[in-house]
Design an enzyme around this catalytic site. Structure first.
Site, PDB file in Angstrom:
ATOM      1  N   CYS A  46       0.827  -1.210   0.000  1.00 26.98           N
ATOM      2  CA  CYS A  46       0.000   0.000   0.000  1.00 26.98           C
ATOM      3  C   CYS A  46       0.861   1.258   0.000  1.00 26.98           C
ATOM      4  CB  CYS A  46      -0.952  -0.011   1.194  1.00 26.98           C
ATOM      5  SG  CYS A  46      -2.105  -1.399   1.117  1.00 26.98           S
ATOM      6  N   THR A  47       1.994   1.207   0.667  1.00 25.65           N
ATOM      7  CA  THR A  47       2.911   2.342   0.675  1.00 25.65           C
ATOM      8  C   THR A  47       3.511   2.523  -0.714  1.00 25.65           C
ATOM      9  OG1 THR A  47       3.374   2.013   3.019  1.00 25.65           O
ATOM     10  CG2 THR A  47       4.989   3.302   1.764  1.00 25.65           C
TER      11      THR A  47
END
Length: 152
Positions: A46-47
Site C-alpha cells: 500500500c505504501t
C-alpha cells in the site's frame, strides 16, 4: 454487486485525512477520477502504491483528473500516512466498509485482505476502467493510460 465498466459510481460520503466530510458530489460531474481501494496504510504494498500515485500525481492533475485513495483505516491513520509520505491526493476513511461494499470491491488473498481495486471514471462518474490486482505498482500506469485515453 460488483460495479462494471459503463456503470455510474455510487454517491458516497466519508471523512478525509483531516477528519473533514467529503462528498463525492463535490467532484463527480467536474473531472475524471481515479478511485483506488487499498487494504491498509503503512503496509509495504500500500505504501508502494500510494507513493507511486504521489510520484505521478502531477501527470494526473495535468490531465484534469483527481486521485482518491480509500481504505478502512481511520482519518488519524490516514493523516499520519499522508504526512509521512507527503501524499498530495485525497485519502478517505471507510471505517464501516460501506463505500467498498457499494462498489462491490472483492476481497483479495483468498478473502483474507480487503481487495486492491482501481476505478477510473470520466467526469460524469461513469466507470471507464477497472483494474483488480494485488500487485500494487501495476495500478498507476493502468490508471494513467485510461485517463490519457479519456481526455485525448
Amino acid at each position: 454487486m460488483e460495479l462494471k465498466v459503463g456503470d455510474k459510481i455510487p454517491h458516497f460520503t466519508a471523512k478525509d485525512a483531516n477528519g473533514v466530510d467529503f462528498d463525492s458530489n463535490s467532484i463527480v460531474g467536474k473531472k475524471p477520477l481515479v478511485i483506488y481501494f487499498y487494504p491498509k496504510d503503512n503496509t509495504p504494498g500500500c505504501t508502494t502504491q500510494a507513493c507511486s500515485f504521489r510520484d505521478q500525481y502531477e501527470d494526473f492533475k495535468d490531465l484534469g483528473a483527481e486521485v482518491i485513495g480509500i481504505s478502512s483505516d481511520s482519518s488519524a491513520s490516514h493523516q499520519k500516512f499522508s504526512s509521512q509520505y507527503k501524499l498530495p491526493f485525497i485519502l478517505l476513511s471507510d471505517l464501516d466498509k460501506k463505500i467498498r461494499k457499494s462498489f462491490g470491491v472483492p476481497s483479495g488473498m483468498f478473502g483474507l485482505l480487503p481487495g486492491r481495486v482501481t476505478y477510473v471514471t470520466d467526469k460524469d462518474g461513469i466507470i471507464q476502467m477497472i483494474f483488480d490486482s494485488m500487485l500494487a505498482a501495476k495500478h498507476i500506469p493502468k490508471a494513467l493510460a485510461a485517463i490519457k485515453k479519456l481526455v485525448s
